[in-house]
Write a protein that holds these residues in place. Structure first.
Motif, short mmCIF file in Angstrom:
data_model
loop_
_atom_site.label_atom_id
_atom_site.label_comp_id
_atom_site.label_asym_id
_atom_site.label_seq_id
_atom_site.Cartn_x
_atom_site.Cartn_y
_atom_site.Cartn_z
N VAL A 1 0.87 -1.18 0.00
CA VAL A 1 0.00 0.00 0.00
C VAL A 1 0.90 1.23 0.00
N ASP A 2 1.04 1.86 -1.16
CA ASP A 2 1.99 2.95 -1.31
C ASP A 2 1.45 4.28 -0.79
N MET A 3 0.18 4.57 -1.09
CA MET A 3 -0.34 5.89 -0.78
C MET A 3 -1.83 5.83 -0.47
N ILE A 4 -2.25 6.68 0.44
CA ILE A 4 -3.66 6.86 0.77
C ILE A 4 -4.07 8.26 0.33
N PHE A 5 -5.07 8.34 -0.53
CA PHE A 5 -5.64 9.62 -0.93
C PHE A 5 -6.87 9.87 -0.06
N THR A 6 -6.84 10.93 0.72
CA THR A 6 -7.89 11.16 1.71
C THR A 6 -8.13 12.65 1.89
N ASN A 7 -9.32 13.00 2.39
CA ASN A 7 -9.57 14.41 2.70
C ASN A 7 -9.00 14.80 4.06
N GLY A 8 -8.53 13.82 4.83
CA GLY A 8 -7.84 14.10 6.09
C GLY A 8 -8.71 14.08 7.33
#
Length: 488
Positions: A172-179
Protein backbone atom coordinates in the motif's frame (compact mmCIF):
# COMPACT_ATOMS: atom_id res chain seq x y z
CA UNK A 1 32.89 -26.78 -8.10
CA UNK A 2 31.00 -23.57 -7.34
CA UNK A 3 27.37 -23.12 -6.38
CA UNK A 4 25.35 -19.94 -6.10
CA UNK A 5 22.00 -19.03 -4.62
CA UNK A 6 19.55 -16.24 -5.34
CA UNK A 7 19.45 -13.87 -2.36
CA UNK A 8 16.34 -14.09 -0.21
CA UNK A 9 14.94 -10.67 -1.19
CA UNK A 10 14.55 -11.72 -4.83
CA UNK A 11 12.24 -14.07 -6.70
CA UNK A 12 11.85 -15.11 -10.34
CA UNK A 13 8.71 -14.44 -12.34
CA UNK A 14 7.34 -13.35 -15.68
CA UNK A 15 4.34 -12.05 -17.58
CA UNK A 16 3.08 -12.41 -21.14
CA UNK A 17 5.49 -10.57 -23.46
CA UNK A 18 7.86 -10.04 -20.50
CA UNK A 19 8.58 -13.60 -19.39
CA UNK A 20 11.97 -13.12 -17.71
CA UNK A 21 11.90 -10.94 -14.59
CA UNK A 22 13.94 -10.72 -11.41
CA UNK A 23 11.59 -9.29 -8.80
CA UNK A 24 12.98 -7.35 -5.84
CA UNK A 25 10.60 -8.08 -2.97
CA UNK A 26 12.05 -5.22 -0.90
CA UNK A 27 10.95 -2.46 -3.26
CA UNK A 28 8.35 -4.36 -5.28
CA UNK A 29 10.00 -3.74 -8.65
CA UNK A 30 11.08 -6.13 -11.42
CA UNK A 31 14.13 -6.06 -13.66
CA UNK A 32 13.58 -7.68 -17.04
CA UNK A 33 16.19 -9.85 -18.78
CA UNK A 34 16.90 -11.61 -22.04
CA UNK A 35 16.40 -15.37 -22.20
CA UNK A 36 20.08 -16.37 -22.00
CA UNK A 37 20.67 -14.00 -19.08
CA UNK A 38 17.65 -15.35 -17.23
CA UNK A 39 18.68 -18.98 -17.77
CA UNK A 40 21.93 -18.19 -15.97
CA UNK A 41 20.00 -16.58 -13.13
CA UNK A 42 17.82 -19.69 -12.81
CA UNK A 43 20.97 -21.77 -12.36
CA UNK A 44 21.60 -19.92 -9.08
CA UNK A 45 19.56 -22.47 -7.14
CA UNK A 46 22.27 -24.04 -4.96
CA UNK A 47 22.20 -27.23 -7.02
CA UNK A 48 23.94 -26.45 -10.31
CA UNK A 49 27.69 -26.02 -10.64
CA UNK A 50 28.59 -22.72 -12.33
CA UNK A 51 32.11 -22.23 -13.70
CA UNK A 52 32.27 -18.46 -14.08
CA UNK A 53 35.44 -18.64 -16.19
CA UNK A 54 33.66 -20.55 -18.95
CA UNK A 55 30.84 -18.04 -19.31
CA UNK A 56 30.74 -15.75 -22.37
CA UNK A 57 32.27 -12.36 -21.62
CA UNK A 58 28.94 -10.49 -21.47
CA UNK A 59 27.32 -13.06 -19.19
CA UNK A 60 30.41 -13.19 -16.99
CA UNK A 61 30.26 -9.44 -16.46
CA UNK A 62 26.56 -9.65 -15.65
CA UNK A 63 27.15 -12.52 -13.22
CA UNK A 64 29.92 -10.65 -11.42
CA UNK A 65 27.61 -7.65 -11.15
CA UNK A 66 24.94 -9.83 -9.51
CA UNK A 67 27.50 -10.98 -6.96
CA UNK A 68 28.69 -7.45 -6.26
CA UNK A 69 25.12 -6.15 -5.86
CA UNK A 70 24.08 -8.98 -3.55
CA UNK A 71 21.54 -10.42 -5.97
CA UNK A 72 23.23 -13.81 -5.72
CA UNK A 73 25.73 -15.29 -3.28
CA UNK A 74 28.09 -18.22 -3.27
CA UNK A 75 26.78 -21.16 -1.26
CA UNK A 76 27.32 -24.79 -0.47
CA UNK A 77 25.88 -27.54 -2.63
CA UNK A 78 22.29 -28.31 -1.71
CA UNK A 79 21.37 -24.88 -0.38
CA UNK A 80 17.70 -24.30 -1.13
CA UNK A 81 15.62 -21.45 -2.42
CA UNK A 82 12.51 -20.45 -0.51
CA UNK A 83 9.45 -21.83 -2.36
CA UNK A 84 8.31 -18.28 -3.11
CA UNK A 85 11.54 -17.61 -5.02
CA UNK A 86 10.96 -20.25 -7.69
CA UNK A 87 9.85 -19.04 -11.10
CA UNK A 88 6.19 -18.10 -11.45
CA UNK A 89 4.49 -17.07 -14.69
CA UNK A 90 1.53 -14.70 -14.36
CA UNK A 91 -1.37 -15.31 -16.78
CA UNK A 92 -1.47 -11.80 -18.24
CA UNK A 93 0.61 -8.80 -19.28
CA UNK A 94 2.52 -6.66 -16.81
CA UNK A 95 1.07 -3.89 -14.66
CA UNK A 96 2.88 -2.63 -11.58
CA UNK A 97 0.35 -0.45 -9.77
CA UNK A 98 -3.41 -0.18 -9.29
CA UNK A 99 -4.90 3.16 -8.29
CA UNK A 100 -8.01 1.83 -6.58
CA UNK A 101 -11.22 3.60 -5.59
CA UNK A 102 -12.58 1.35 -2.87
CA UNK A 103 -15.75 3.41 -2.47
CA UNK A 104 -17.76 5.95 -4.40
CA UNK A 105 -19.06 7.52 -1.17
CA UNK A 106 -17.62 10.36 0.88
CA UNK A 107 -18.19 12.23 4.13
CA UNK A 108 -17.79 15.58 2.30
CA UNK A 109 -19.84 17.17 -0.46
CA UNK A 110 -17.12 18.55 -2.72
CA UNK A 111 -18.46 20.88 -5.39
CA UNK A 112 -16.01 19.58 -8.01
CA UNK A 113 -15.83 15.84 -7.27
CA UNK A 114 -14.65 13.94 -10.33
CA UNK A 115 -16.55 10.77 -9.39
CA UNK A 116 -19.62 12.61 -8.03
CA UNK A 117 -19.19 11.08 -4.57
CA UNK A 118 -21.85 13.37 -3.02
CA UNK A 119 -24.34 11.33 -5.04
CA UNK A 120 -22.40 8.03 -4.86
CA UNK A 121 -22.63 7.88 -8.65
CA UNK A 122 -20.18 4.97 -8.89
CA UNK A 123 -21.53 3.01 -5.94
CA UNK A 124 -20.03 1.29 -2.92
CA UNK A 125 -18.75 -2.27 -3.50
CA UNK A 126 -19.25 -4.77 -0.71
CA UNK A 127 -16.46 -6.43 1.25
CA UNK A 128 -16.64 -9.67 -0.70
CA UNK A 129 -16.19 -7.88 -4.02
CA UNK A 130 -13.13 -6.02 -2.77
CA UNK A 131 -11.50 -9.08 -1.21
CA UNK A 132 -12.04 -11.02 -4.43
CA UNK A 133 -10.43 -8.18 -6.34
CA UNK A 134 -7.38 -8.29 -4.06
CA UNK A 135 -7.01 -11.97 -4.98
CA UNK A 136 -7.31 -11.10 -8.66
CA UNK A 137 -4.60 -8.46 -8.34
CA UNK A 138 -2.29 -10.99 -6.72
CA UNK A 139 -3.04 -13.48 -9.49
CA UNK A 140 -1.90 -10.86 -12.01
CA UNK A 141 1.30 -9.97 -10.17
CA UNK A 142 0.20 -6.49 -9.08
CA UNK A 143 2.76 -5.34 -6.51
CA UNK A 144 1.52 -1.89 -5.48
CA UNK A 145 -1.78 -0.13 -4.81
CA UNK A 146 -2.79 3.37 -3.87
CA UNK A 147 -6.20 3.72 -2.22
CA UNK A 148 -8.68 6.47 -2.97
CA UNK A 149 -12.43 6.99 -3.12
CA UNK A 150 -14.69 8.82 -2.57
CA UNK A 151 -13.14 8.81 0.86
CA UNK A 152 -11.44 5.44 1.48
CA UNK A 153 -11.23 5.82 5.26
CA UNK A 154 -15.02 5.78 5.74
CA UNK A 155 -15.15 2.05 5.04
CA UNK A 156 -15.85 -0.04 8.14
CA UNK A 157 -13.91 -2.90 6.52
CA UNK A 158 -10.85 -0.75 5.76
CA UNK A 159 -8.48 -2.90 7.83
CA UNK A 160 -9.84 -6.10 6.28
CA UNK A 161 -8.83 -4.74 2.89
CA UNK A 162 -5.42 -3.65 4.16
CA UNK A 163 -4.80 -7.05 5.75
CA UNK A 164 -5.83 -8.87 2.58
CA UNK A 165 -3.41 -6.78 0.52
CA UNK A 166 -0.63 -7.48 3.02
CA UNK A 167 -1.27 -11.23 2.95
CA UNK A 168 -0.90 -11.15 -0.81
CA UNK A 169 2.33 -9.12 -0.59
CA UNK A 170 0.78 -6.09 -2.29
CA UNK A 171 2.31 -2.86 -1.00
CA UNK A 172 0.00 0.00 0.00
CA UNK A 173 1.99 2.95 -1.31
CA UNK A 174 -0.34 5.89 -0.78
CA UNK A 175 -3.66 6.86 0.77
CA UNK A 176 -5.64 9.62 -0.93
CA UNK A 177 -7.89 11.16 1.71
CA UNK A 178 -9.57 14.41 2.70
CA UNK A 179 -7.84 14.10 6.09
CA UNK A 180 -10.90 14.18 8.32
CA UNK A 181 -10.33 10.63 9.58
CA UNK A 182 -6.53 10.80 9.79
CA UNK A 183 -5.76 10.39 13.48
CA UNK A 184 -3.42 8.58 15.87
CA UNK A 185 -5.56 5.44 15.84
CA UNK A 186 -5.26 5.19 12.05
CA UNK A 187 -1.49 5.62 12.10
CA UNK A 188 -1.18 3.18 14.99
CA UNK A 189 -3.07 0.66 12.87
CA UNK A 190 -0.60 1.03 10.01
CA UNK A 191 2.43 0.82 12.28
CA UNK A 192 1.05 -2.25 14.04
CA UNK A 193 1.12 -3.92 10.62
CA UNK A 194 4.58 -2.65 9.74
CA UNK A 195 3.19 -0.29 7.10
CA UNK A 196 4.14 3.31 6.46
CA UNK A 197 2.22 4.60 3.42
CA UNK A 198 2.46 8.09 2.02
CA UNK A 199 -0.58 10.34 2.16
CA UNK A 200 -2.00 12.81 -0.31
CA UNK A 201 -4.64 15.28 0.79
CA UNK A 202 -6.38 18.16 -0.90
CA UNK A 203 -5.90 21.71 0.32
CA UNK A 204 -7.83 24.32 -1.60
CA UNK A 205 -6.55 27.61 -0.29
CA UNK A 206 -6.10 29.38 3.03
CA UNK A 207 -9.57 30.37 4.18
CA UNK A 208 -11.18 28.84 1.08
CA UNK A 209 -11.01 25.10 1.65
CA UNK A 210 -14.39 24.64 3.36
CA UNK A 211 -16.33 26.21 0.49
CA UNK A 212 -15.02 23.83 -2.18
CA UNK A 213 -15.30 20.81 0.10
CA UNK A 214 -18.89 21.59 1.08
CA UNK A 215 -18.12 20.87 4.72
CA UNK A 216 -17.64 23.28 7.61
CA UNK A 217 -14.45 22.39 9.46
CA UNK A 218 -12.74 20.71 6.49
CA UNK A 219 -9.82 23.16 6.53
CA UNK A 220 -9.27 22.75 10.25
CA UNK A 221 -9.36 18.97 9.83
CA UNK A 222 -6.83 18.83 7.00
CA UNK A 223 -4.49 21.23 8.81
CA UNK A 224 -4.63 18.95 11.81
CA UNK A 225 -3.99 15.89 9.63
CA UNK A 226 -0.94 17.41 7.93
CA UNK A 227 0.49 18.43 11.31
CA UNK A 228 -0.06 14.95 12.75
CA UNK A 229 1.55 13.22 9.77
CA UNK A 230 4.58 15.48 10.11
CA UNK A 231 4.79 14.74 13.83
CA UNK A 232 4.55 10.98 13.25
CA UNK A 233 7.11 10.95 10.43
CA UNK A 234 4.83 10.25 7.46
CA UNK A 235 5.42 11.74 4.03
CA UNK A 236 2.51 13.91 2.92
CA UNK A 237 1.80 15.55 -0.43
CA UNK A 238 -1.01 17.91 -1.33
CA UNK A 239 -3.15 18.88 -4.28
CA UNK A 240 -4.91 22.18 -4.83
CA UNK A 241 -7.89 22.64 -7.13
CA UNK A 242 -7.89 26.15 -8.53
CA UNK A 243 -10.96 28.33 -9.08
CA UNK A 244 -11.74 32.04 -8.97
CA UNK A 245 -12.39 31.98 -5.25
CA UNK A 246 -8.94 30.68 -4.25
CA UNK A 247 -6.58 31.65 -7.08
CA UNK A 248 -5.33 34.68 -5.14
CA UNK A 249 -4.36 32.50 -2.17
CA UNK A 250 -1.79 30.47 -4.10
CA UNK A 251 1.34 32.03 -2.60
CA UNK A 252 -0.03 32.06 0.93
CA UNK A 253 -1.24 28.47 0.58
CA UNK A 254 2.14 27.19 -0.64
CA UNK A 255 3.91 28.78 2.32
CA UNK A 256 1.30 27.42 4.73
CA UNK A 257 1.58 23.87 3.38
CA UNK A 258 5.37 24.01 3.54
CA UNK A 259 5.16 24.91 7.23
CA UNK A 260 2.95 21.86 7.75
CA UNK A 261 5.65 19.63 6.26
CA UNK A 262 4.11 19.02 2.83
CA UNK A 263 6.78 17.88 0.38
CA UNK A 264 5.02 18.25 -2.95
CA UNK A 265 2.05 20.27 -4.20
CA UNK A 266 0.17 19.72 -7.44
CA UNK A 267 -2.03 22.60 -8.53
CA UNK A 268 -4.65 22.10 -11.21
CA UNK A 269 -7.42 24.19 -12.65
CA UNK A 270 -10.70 22.40 -11.99
CA UNK A 271 -11.80 20.77 -15.22
CA UNK A 272 -15.39 20.86 -16.44
CA UNK A 273 -15.99 17.25 -15.40
CA UNK A 274 -17.97 15.44 -12.71
CA UNK A 275 -19.71 17.77 -10.26
CA UNK A 276 -17.96 20.79 -11.82
CA UNK A 277 -19.35 20.16 -15.31
CA UNK A 278 -21.98 22.89 -14.93
CA UNK A 279 -19.96 25.34 -12.83
CA UNK A 280 -20.77 28.98 -13.55
CA UNK A 281 -18.38 31.55 -14.99
CA UNK A 282 -18.49 33.29 -11.62
CA UNK A 283 -16.42 30.51 -10.02
CA UNK A 284 -14.75 28.55 -12.83
CA UNK A 285 -11.40 29.66 -14.21
CA UNK A 286 -10.70 29.51 -17.92
CA UNK A 287 -7.49 27.89 -19.12
CA UNK A 288 -6.03 31.32 -19.92
CA UNK A 289 -6.93 32.69 -16.49
CA UNK A 290 -5.19 29.82 -14.71
CA UNK A 291 -2.08 30.04 -16.92
CA UNK A 292 -1.86 33.78 -16.29
CA UNK A 293 -2.12 33.15 -12.55
CA UNK A 294 0.72 30.63 -12.74
CA UNK A 295 2.94 33.07 -14.63
CA UNK A 296 2.28 35.72 -12.01
CA UNK A 297 3.14 33.32 -9.19
CA UNK A 298 6.34 31.70 -10.50
CA UNK A 299 8.65 34.64 -9.56
CA UNK A 300 7.16 34.66 -6.04
CA UNK A 301 7.80 30.92 -5.72
CA UNK A 302 11.52 31.46 -6.30
CA UNK A 303 11.55 34.59 -4.13
CA UNK A 304 10.22 32.39 -1.32
CA UNK A 305 13.14 29.97 -1.89
CA UNK A 306 11.02 27.18 -3.37
CA UNK A 307 9.41 26.06 -0.09
CA UNK A 308 8.19 22.74 -1.55
CA UNK A 309 8.27 20.82 -4.82
CA UNK A 310 5.64 22.27 -7.12
CA UNK A 311 3.68 21.39 -10.23
CA UNK A 312 1.33 23.90 -11.86
CA UNK A 313 -0.91 21.90 -14.19
CA UNK A 314 1.31 20.86 -17.10
CA UNK A 315 2.87 24.29 -17.49
CA UNK A 316 5.57 24.32 -14.79
CA UNK A 317 7.26 21.97 -12.37
CA UNK A 318 10.22 22.28 -10.05
CA UNK A 319 11.90 19.81 -7.72
CA UNK A 320 14.34 21.07 -5.15
CA UNK A 321 16.73 18.16 -5.57
CA UNK A 322 17.38 19.31 -9.16
CA UNK A 323 18.03 22.99 -8.42
CA UNK A 324 18.89 24.04 -11.96
CA UNK A 325 16.02 22.46 -13.83
CA UNK A 326 12.57 23.77 -14.56
CA UNK A 327 10.24 21.40 -16.34
CA UNK A 328 7.01 21.55 -18.27
CA UNK A 329 4.73 18.54 -18.40
CA UNK A 330 3.27 19.92 -21.62
CA UNK A 331 6.63 19.00 -23.17
CA UNK A 332 6.83 15.30 -23.97
CA UNK A 333 9.75 14.84 -26.36
CA UNK A 334 11.03 11.36 -27.06
CA UNK A 335 14.30 12.13 -28.79
CA UNK A 336 15.05 13.39 -32.25
CA UNK A 337 16.08 10.09 -33.85
CA UNK A 338 14.04 8.41 -36.54
CA UNK A 339 12.83 5.74 -34.15
CA UNK A 340 11.37 8.14 -31.60
CA UNK A 341 7.84 7.68 -32.92
CA UNK A 342 7.82 4.17 -31.47
CA UNK A 343 7.92 5.63 -27.95
CA UNK A 344 4.80 5.34 -25.84
CA UNK A 345 2.79 8.53 -25.71
CA UNK A 346 2.46 8.10 -21.93
CA UNK A 347 4.98 5.94 -20.10
CA UNK A 348 2.87 6.00 -16.91
CA UNK A 349 0.04 4.08 -18.56
CA UNK A 350 2.42 1.22 -19.30
CA UNK A 351 2.52 0.23 -15.64
CA UNK A 352 -0.57 1.85 -14.06
CA UNK A 353 -4.28 1.16 -14.13
CA UNK A 354 -7.27 2.56 -12.29
CA UNK A 355 -10.14 0.50 -10.88
CA UNK A 356 -13.27 2.40 -9.92
CA UNK A 357 -15.79 1.56 -7.18
CA UNK A 358 -18.16 0.28 -9.87
CA UNK A 359 -15.46 -2.10 -11.13
CA UNK A 360 -14.58 -0.12 -14.24
CA UNK A 361 -10.97 -0.50 -15.36
CA UNK A 362 -9.30 2.49 -17.03
CA UNK A 363 -5.69 3.42 -17.79
CA UNK A 364 -6.01 6.32 -15.32
CA UNK A 365 -8.66 7.84 -13.06
CA UNK A 366 -9.58 10.83 -15.23
CA UNK A 367 -10.55 8.48 -18.04
CA UNK A 368 -13.41 7.09 -15.93
CA UNK A 369 -15.43 10.20 -16.84
CA UNK A 370 -14.12 10.51 -20.39
CA UNK A 371 -15.83 10.28 -23.78
CA UNK A 372 -14.89 6.58 -23.96
CA UNK A 373 -17.64 4.52 -22.34
CA UNK A 374 -16.67 0.93 -23.14
CA UNK A 375 -14.06 0.30 -20.47
CA UNK A 376 -13.97 -3.27 -19.12
CA UNK A 377 -15.42 -4.05 -15.71
CA UNK A 378 -13.60 -6.27 -13.24
CA UNK A 379 -16.87 -7.38 -11.62
CA UNK A 380 -17.89 -8.81 -14.99
CA UNK A 381 -14.60 -9.83 -16.62
CA UNK A 382 -11.65 -11.25 -14.63
CA UNK A 383 -8.73 -8.87 -14.36
CA UNK A 384 -6.36 -11.42 -15.94
CA UNK A 385 -8.50 -11.34 -19.10
CA UNK A 386 -8.55 -7.55 -19.23
CA UNK A 387 -4.75 -7.55 -18.93
CA UNK A 388 -4.35 -9.99 -21.82
CA UNK A 389 -4.04 -9.13 -25.50
CA UNK A 390 -7.04 -6.82 -25.43
CA UNK A 391 -8.23 -3.45 -26.69
CA UNK A 392 -7.71 -2.15 -23.17
CA UNK A 393 -4.01 -3.02 -23.17
CA UNK A 394 -3.64 -1.57 -26.65
CA UNK A 395 -5.06 1.69 -25.34
CA UNK A 396 -2.49 1.64 -22.54
CA UNK A 397 0.33 1.31 -25.06
CA UNK A 398 -0.57 3.90 -27.69
CA UNK A 399 2.53 5.26 -29.41
CA UNK A 400 3.45 8.66 -30.75
CA UNK A 401 3.31 7.20 -34.27
CA UNK A 402 -0.28 6.08 -33.79
CA UNK A 403 -1.30 9.57 -32.69
CA UNK A 404 0.42 11.18 -35.66
CA UNK A 405 -0.96 8.63 -38.11
CA UNK A 406 -4.51 9.30 -36.89
CA UNK A 407 -4.11 13.08 -36.86
CA UNK A 408 -2.52 14.72 -39.87
CA UNK A 409 -2.39 18.01 -38.01
CA UNK A 410 -0.19 16.42 -35.33
CA UNK A 411 2.21 14.96 -37.89
CA UNK A 412 2.74 18.30 -39.62
CA UNK A 413 2.68 20.42 -36.45
CA UNK A 414 5.73 22.62 -35.81
CA UNK A 415 5.52 21.61 -32.13
CA UNK A 416 5.27 17.88 -32.83
CA UNK A 417 8.64 16.93 -31.35
CA UNK A 418 7.87 18.71 -28.09
CA UNK A 419 4.20 17.88 -27.61
CA UNK A 420 3.91 14.36 -29.08
CA UNK A 421 0.15 14.36 -28.70
CA UNK A 422 -0.04 15.45 -25.08
CA UNK A 423 -1.92 13.80 -22.22
CA UNK A 424 -4.09 10.81 -23.14
CA UNK A 425 -6.56 11.52 -20.34
CA UNK A 426 -7.11 15.08 -21.54
CA UNK A 427 -7.50 13.78 -25.07
CA UNK A 428 -10.22 11.23 -24.29
CA UNK A 429 -12.09 13.71 -22.11
CA UNK A 430 -12.44 15.81 -25.27
CA UNK A 431 -12.95 13.10 -27.90
CA UNK A 432 -13.82 9.38 -27.72
CA UNK A 433 -10.47 8.25 -29.11
CA UNK A 434 -7.27 7.25 -27.33
CA UNK A 435 -5.28 8.69 -30.25
CA UNK A 436 -6.99 12.09 -30.25
CA UNK A 437 -4.81 15.19 -29.74
CA UNK A 438 -4.77 16.86 -26.34
CA UNK A 439 -6.55 20.22 -26.76
CA UNK A 440 -4.79 21.70 -23.71
CA UNK A 441 -1.42 21.09 -25.35
CA UNK A 442 -2.59 22.66 -28.59
CA UNK A 443 -3.76 25.72 -26.69
CA UNK A 444 -0.53 25.95 -24.70
CA UNK A 445 1.69 25.99 -27.77
CA UNK A 446 -0.41 27.84 -30.33
CA UNK A 447 -1.60 30.36 -27.76
CA UNK A 448 1.95 31.59 -27.13
CA UNK A 449 2.07 30.26 -23.58
CA UNK A 450 5.11 28.07 -24.13
CA UNK A 451 7.39 31.02 -24.90
CA UNK A 452 6.00 33.04 -22.01
CA UNK A 453 6.56 30.25 -19.50
CA UNK A 454 10.08 29.68 -20.81
CA UNK A 455 10.93 33.36 -20.37
CA UNK A 456 9.39 33.84 -16.92
CA UNK A 457 10.77 30.57 -15.56
CA UNK A 458 14.26 31.28 -16.89
CA UNK A 459 14.36 34.77 -15.40
CA UNK A 460 13.01 33.64 -12.04
CA UNK A 461 15.45 30.74 -11.88
CA UNK A 462 18.42 32.97 -12.79
CA UNK A 463 17.52 35.40 -10.00
CA UNK A 464 17.18 32.50 -7.58
CA UNK A 465 20.61 31.12 -8.47
CA UNK A 466 22.15 34.59 -8.18
CA UNK A 467 20.82 34.86 -4.63
CA UNK A 468 22.22 31.43 -3.76
CA UNK A 469 25.83 31.34 -5.01
CA UNK A 470 26.45 28.20 -2.96
CA UNK A 471 24.44 26.31 -5.56
CA UNK A 472 27.12 27.07 -8.12
CA UNK A 473 29.39 24.63 -6.30
CA UNK A 474 26.91 21.78 -6.55
CA UNK A 475 27.42 18.89 -8.92
CA UNK A 476 24.52 20.14 -11.04
CA UNK A 477 26.11 23.49 -11.81
CA UNK A 478 27.59 22.67 -15.21
CA UNK A 479 26.32 24.67 -18.15
CA UNK A 480 24.29 21.86 -19.63
CA UNK A 481 22.32 21.17 -16.45
CA UNK A 482 21.37 24.84 -16.17
CA UNK A 483 19.36 24.67 -19.36
CA UNK A 484 15.62 24.35 -19.03
CA UNK A 485 15.12 20.72 -20.09
CA UNK A 486 12.60 19.50 -22.61
CA UNK A 487 10.67 17.49 -20.07
CA UNK A 488 10.35 16.76 -16.39
Amino acid sequence: MSYYLLSSRFRLCGWDRLPFALFDMADGLPDFYQKDQFKLLMCCDGMQDIDVNTLPVELRGLFEGWLKDGIIRECGHGSMLDPRQFYHRYPCRYKKTVHWSITGRCNYRCRHCLVSAPHARFGHPDTGQLLDLVSQMAECGIAHVSLTGGEPLIRSDFWQIIDALTRHHIEVDMIFTNGYLVNDALLDGFEKRGLHPMFQMSYDGVGRHDWLRGFTGAEEAVNRAFALLKQRGYHADASMCLHKGNVNTLRESVLHLAELGVGNLKVNRIQELGEWADASEEVALTADESLEAYLNYIPAYFEDDCPLDLMLDGAFSYQRDTPFQVGMEYERPCGQDAGSESCLSCSILKSLLYIGPDGSVCPCMSMAVSKINDWPNVFETPLRETLGDTVFMDRCAVTIKQIRDENGRCRSCVWADRCNGGCRAAAVCAEPSITAPDPANCHFYFGGWYERFQKVSRQALDHYIARHPELADSENSDEESQQIPNCV
